[in-house]
Scaffold this motif. Structure first.
Motif, mmCIF file in Angstrom:
data_model
loop_
_atom_site.group_PDB
_atom_site.id
_atom_site.type_symbol
_atom_site.label_atom_id
_atom_site.label_comp_id
_atom_site.label_asym_id
_atom_site.label_seq_id
_atom_site.Cartn_x
_atom_site.Cartn_y
_atom_site.Cartn_z
ATOM 1 N N VAL A 50 30.294 57.371 41.266
ATOM 2 C CA VAL A 50 31.207 57.560 42.398
ATOM 3 C C VAL A 50 30.980 56.536 43.508
ATOM 4 C CG1 VAL A 50 31.818 59.177 44.251
ATOM 5 C CG2 VAL A 50 31.586 59.995 41.916
ATOM 6 N N ALA A 51 29.730 56.170 43.744
ATOM 7 C CA ALA A 51 29.419 55.280 44.873
ATOM 8 C C ALA A 51 29.480 53.799 44.522
ATOM 9 C CB ALA A 51 28.037 55.609 45.434
ATOM 10 N N PHE A 52 29.222 53.458 43.263
ATOM 11 C CA PHE A 52 29.124 52.039 42.917
ATOM 12 C C PHE A 52 30.133 51.593 41.858
ATOM 13 C CE2 PHE A 52 24.855 53.232 44.391
ATOM 14 C CZ PHE A 52 24.747 52.368 45.461
ATOM 15 N N VAL A 53 30.187 52.311 40.737
ATOM 16 C CA VAL A 53 30.997 51.843 39.610
ATOM 17 C C VAL A 53 32.492 51.931 39.910
ATOM 18 C CG1 VAL A 53 31.558 52.214 37.165
ATOM 19 C CG2 VAL A 53 29.178 52.373 37.934
ATOM 20 N N LEU A 54 32.988 53.115 40.225
ATOM 21 C CA LEU A 54 34.434 53.270 40.440
ATOM 22 C C LEU A 54 34.959 52.442 41.617
ATOM 23 C CD1 LEU A 54 34.901 57.057 39.619
ATOM 24 C CD2 LEU A 54 35.443 55.076 38.178
ATOM 25 N N PRO A 55 34.271 52.428 42.772
ATOM 26 C CA PRO A 55 34.782 51.588 43.867
ATOM 27 C C PRO A 55 34.782 50.094 43.532
ATOM 28 C CG PRO A 55 33.215 53.184 44.724
ATOM 29 C CD PRO A 55 33.146 53.255 43.226
ATOM 30 N N ARG A 56 33.751 49.633 42.837
ATOM 31 C CA ARG A 56 33.704 48.204 42.473
ATOM 32 C C ARG A 56 34.803 47.877 41.468
ATOM 33 N NH1 ARG A 56 29.527 44.549 43.167
ATOM 34 N NH2 ARG A 56 29.430 45.702 45.099
ATOM 35 N N GLN A 57 35.052 48.789 40.531
ATOM 36 C CA GLN A 57 36.161 48.586 39.595
ATOM 37 C C GLN A 57 37.479 48.468 40.344
ATOM 38 O OE1 GLN A 57 36.209 51.765 36.723
ATOM 39 N NE2 GLN A 57 34.634 50.833 35.448
ATOM 40 N N GLU A 58 37.685 49.387 41.280
ATOM 41 C CA GLU A 58 38.924 49.386 42.076
ATOM 42 C C GLU A 58 39.070 48.067 42.834
ATOM 43 O OE1 GLU A 58 42.445 51.092 43.222
ATOM 44 O OE2 GLU A 58 40.944 52.261 42.152
ATOM 45 N N GLU A 59 37.984 47.602 43.423
ATOM 46 C CA GLU A 59 38.002 46.351 44.179
ATOM 47 C C GLU A 59 38.365 45.170 43.277
ATOM 48 O OE1 GLU A 59 34.515 43.448 45.740
ATOM 49 O OE2 GLU A 59 34.339 45.538 46.369
ATOM 50 N N LEU A 60 37.743 45.103 42.106
ATOM 51 C CA LEU A 60 38.021 43.994 41.195
ATOM 52 C C LEU A 60 39.444 44.070 40.650
ATOM 53 C CD1 LEU A 60 34.612 43.774 39.299
ATOM 54 C CD2 LEU A 60 35.505 42.211 41.029
ATOM 55 N N LEU A 61 39.905 45.267 40.357
ATOM 56 C CA LEU A 61 41.281 45.439 39.881
ATOM 57 C C LEU A 61 42.277 44.994 40.960
ATOM 58 C CD1 LEU A 61 43.211 46.381 37.677
ATOM 59 C CD2 LEU A 61 42.969 48.712 38.567
ATOM 60 N N ASP A 62 42.019 45.367 42.200
ATOM 61 C CA ASP A 62 42.886 44.942 43.304
ATOM 62 C C ASP A 62 42.901 43.419 43.446
ATOM 63 O OD1 ASP A 62 43.585 47.555 43.847
ATOM 64 O OD2 ASP A 62 42.221 47.759 45.566
ATOM 65 N N ARG A 63 41.741 42.796 43.277
ATOM 66 C CA ARG A 63 41.673 41.334 43.362
ATOM 67 C C ARG A 63 42.518 40.695 42.254
ATOM 68 N NH1 ARG A 63 38.592 39.251 47.069
ATOM 69 N NH2 ARG A 63 38.407 37.215 46.093
ATOM 70 N N LEU A 64 42.422 41.259 41.059
ATOM 71 C CA LEU A 64 43.214 40.717 39.947
ATOM 72 C C LEU A 64 44.708 40.907 40.197
ATOM 73 C CD1 LEU A 64 41.199 41.842 36.801
ATOM 74 C CD2 LEU A 64 41.405 39.534 37.729
ATOM 75 N N LYS A 65 45.081 42.079 40.688
ATOM 76 C CA LYS A 65 46.498 42.337 40.966
ATOM 77 C C LYS A 65 47.025 41.407 42.048
ATOM 78 C CE LYS A 65 46.714 47.200 39.624
ATOM 79 N NZ LYS A 65 46.824 48.589 40.138
ATOM 80 N N GLY A 66 46.159 41.060 43.001
ATOM 81 C CA GLY A 66 46.545 40.146 44.075
ATOM 82 C C GLY A 66 46.364 38.693 43.693
ATOM 83 N N GLU A 67 46.022 38.446 42.431
ATOM 84 C CA GLU A 67 45.814 37.100 41.907
ATOM 85 C C GLU A 67 44.779 36.329 42.709
ATOM 86 O OE1 GLU A 67 49.550 35.089 41.293
ATOM 87 O OE2 GLU A 67 50.436 36.853 40.340
ATOM 88 N N GLN A 68 43.750 37.048 43.153
ATOM 89 C CA GLN A 68 42.652 36.427 43.890
ATOM 90 C C GLN A 68 41.508 36.114 42.924
ATOM 91 O OE1 GLN A 68 41.830 39.562 46.648
ATOM 92 N NE2 GLN A 68 43.343 38.856 48.134
ATOM 93 N N ALA A 69 40.689 35.181 43.324
ATOM 94 C CA ALA A 69 39.548 34.808 42.494
ATOM 95 C C ALA A 69 38.540 35.956 42.424
ATOM 96 C CB ALA A 69 38.872 33.565 43.074
ATOM 97 N N VAL A 70 37.910 36.074 41.283
ATOM 98 C CA VAL A 70 36.858 37.073 41.069
ATOM 99 C C VAL A 70 35.561 36.321 40.824
ATOM 100 C CG1 VAL A 70 36.034 38.912 39.564
ATOM 101 C CG2 VAL A 70 38.465 38.759 40.104
#
Length: 157
Positions: A101-121
């Motif tokens: 809840v504190a690390f995995v899911l939020p980091r996944q959400e952040e990376l998914l948002d970056r990909l959707k926004g076509e930002q570098a990962v």
């Protein structure tokens, strides 16, 4: 009744926790494959895979709440709620849930948002996620071993 509760507990673990551990482990490499290179947008298939893996983790994390519920019911029916191995398992389960809840899911959400926004990962972000996921999986593996090889087991194993 104890056998029914234990069966439900084990089934809930297999059905709920198994998919989370697999999907969470597949997520960082999927992000690396989907990450835009040289300003390119991620392909819809690659982005779809990452989104699906995140959804599996979120949904099955919710379903996973049944695991400790059936576990407590089973422990109460067996009269072992005060046993050291069970208390340790409960603590490790809580730690695993906390990592998820504190690390995995939020980091996944952040990376998914970056990909959707076509930002570098950044590669380090996927490595940190993989590390958190590994800790989550290790905690669950430890709980599984404790449940099978519990001290004072009546199975004779």
């Amino acid at each position: 009744m104890t056998k029914i509760l234990l069966s439900l507990h084990v089934l809930a673990t297999i059905v709920a926790i198994g998919p989370v551990t697999v999907a969470a482990s597949m997520f960082p490499p999927a992000v690396r494959r989907a990450a835009p290179a040289d300003g390119d947008a991620p392909g819809p298939s690659a982005l779809g895979t990452v989104a699906l893996l995140h959804r599996i983790c979120r949904v099955y994390a919710g379903v996973g709440l049944t695991v400790p519920l059936f576990g407590f019911a089973t422990g109460a029916a067996m009269g072992v709620l005060g046993s050291g191995w069970l208390v340790t398992s409960i603590a490790l389960t809580a730690a695993a849930a906390g990592v998820l809840v504190a690390f995995v899911l939020p980091r996944q959400e952040e990376l998914l948002d970056r990909l959707k926004g076509e930002q570098a990962v950044e590669h380090r972000n996927t490595v940190q996620l993989a590390m958190s996921t590994g800790i989550f999986n290790l905690l669950w593996a430890t709980v599984t071993v404790l449940m099978i090889v519990r001290p004072g087991s009546s199975t004779g194993a």
